[in-house]
Design a protein around this motif. Sequence first.
Motif, short mmCIF file in Angstrom:
data_model
loop_
_atom_site.label_atom_id
_atom_site.label_comp_id
_atom_site.label_asym_id
_atom_site.label_seq_id
_atom_site.Cartn_x
_atom_site.Cartn_y
_atom_site.Cartn_z
N TYR A 53 -3.64 6.67 11.31
CA TYR A 53 -3.17 6.74 9.93
C TYR A 53 -3.81 7.92 9.19
O TYR A 53 -3.13 8.63 8.45
CB TYR A 53 -3.44 5.42 9.21
CG TYR A 53 -2.53 4.32 9.68
CD1 TYR A 53 -1.32 4.07 9.04
CD2 TYR A 53 -2.87 3.52 10.76
CE1 TYR A 53 -0.46 3.07 9.48
CE2 TYR A 53 -2.02 2.52 11.21
CZ TYR A 53 -0.82 2.29 10.57
OH TYR A 53 0.02 1.31 11.00
N CYS A 56 -2.21 11.15 10.37
CA CYS A 56 -0.87 11.31 9.78
C CYS A 56 -0.98 11.85 8.36
O CYS A 56 -0.25 12.79 7.99
CB CYS A 56 -0.11 9.97 9.80
SG CYS A 56 0.41 9.47 11.46
N ASP A 57 -1.88 11.30 7.57
CA ASP A 57 -2.08 11.77 6.20
C ASP A 57 -2.50 13.24 6.18
O ASP A 57 -1.99 14.04 5.39
CB ASP A 57 -3.12 10.93 5.47
CG ASP A 57 -2.67 9.50 5.21
OD1 ASP A 57 -1.44 9.23 5.29
OD2 ASP A 57 -3.54 8.64 4.95
N ARG A 58 -3.45 13.61 7.05
CA ARG A 58 -3.93 15.00 7.12
C ARG A 58 -2.81 15.95 7.51
O ARG A 58 -2.69 17.05 6.97
CB ARG A 58 -5.05 15.13 8.17
CG ARG A 58 -6.39 14.62 7.75
CD ARG A 58 -7.47 14.88 8.81
NE ARG A 58 -7.69 16.32 8.97
CZ ARG A 58 -7.49 16.99 10.11
NH1 ARG A 58 -7.10 16.39 11.19
NH2 ARG A 58 -7.73 18.27 10.16
N GLU A 67 7.47 13.83 5.44
CA GLU A 67 7.45 12.40 5.22
C GLU A 67 8.65 11.99 4.38
O GLU A 67 9.00 12.66 3.41
CB GLU A 67 6.15 12.03 4.50
CG GLU A 67 6.00 10.58 4.18
CD GLU A 67 4.66 10.28 3.50
OE1 GLU A 67 3.97 11.23 3.07
OE2 GLU A 67 4.31 9.11 3.42
N ARG A 77 6.95 4.63 5.84
CA ARG A 77 6.89 6.09 5.91
C ARG A 77 7.43 6.55 7.26
O ARG A 77 6.94 6.13 8.29
CB ARG A 77 5.44 6.57 5.82
CG ARG A 77 4.77 6.32 4.56
CD ARG A 77 3.30 6.67 4.56
NE ARG A 77 2.86 7.52 5.66
CZ ARG A 77 1.67 8.09 5.74
NH1 ARG A 77 0.79 7.89 4.79
NH2 ARG A 77 1.32 8.82 6.74
#
Length: 180
Positions: A53, A56-58, A67, A77
């Motif tokens: 997770y 994915c954010d980075r 996204e 998402r």
Amino acid sequence: MADSHSADPRLTTPSFLVLGFIDQLGEATPYDVKVEAGRTVAPFWSMPHAQVYAQCDRLVAAGLLSESRQSGGRNRRLLKLTRTGKAALAEWLADSTFVPVEARERSILKLWFGGRPEVHSPVQISEHHRTLTEYEELAETVGELLTRGQREALEFGIRYERMMIDFWQWVEQRGDQRGE
């Protein structure tokens, strides 16, 4: 490798694991990546779900993933590789730089600090035999369905388990020879 979202995303192997799975799946949620990693590469590359997770954010922040939100339902998402993400993955796949393996075997570390071979060897031999059997069964049942690279990774696992069995049998036999 990055676009205007970030000057230097500092991509790591876990970053490429996420990019690779999203590329293979076409579009995926972080949960899909976690499931696919657990189902496929976990025996030779484990990655905690929290790290999936975070990666994915980075990667979204760095502009390597786009996204969108799934319409209806849980509003999950959905992630896709951007053009920059595809280029970064392609560059990484083409890079043949040697990186030494870091073997993180707890029982070998225990041997180093005085762990007793007669305590550790039987367990290690048994567990490596169990894993070897699983890999060999996997190769027999789905080996033909795997891509060449996936089959080669599975073969690495088989050979690794055989090597570990051989090593722990050697450790066990040395103990027997010294009368320990």
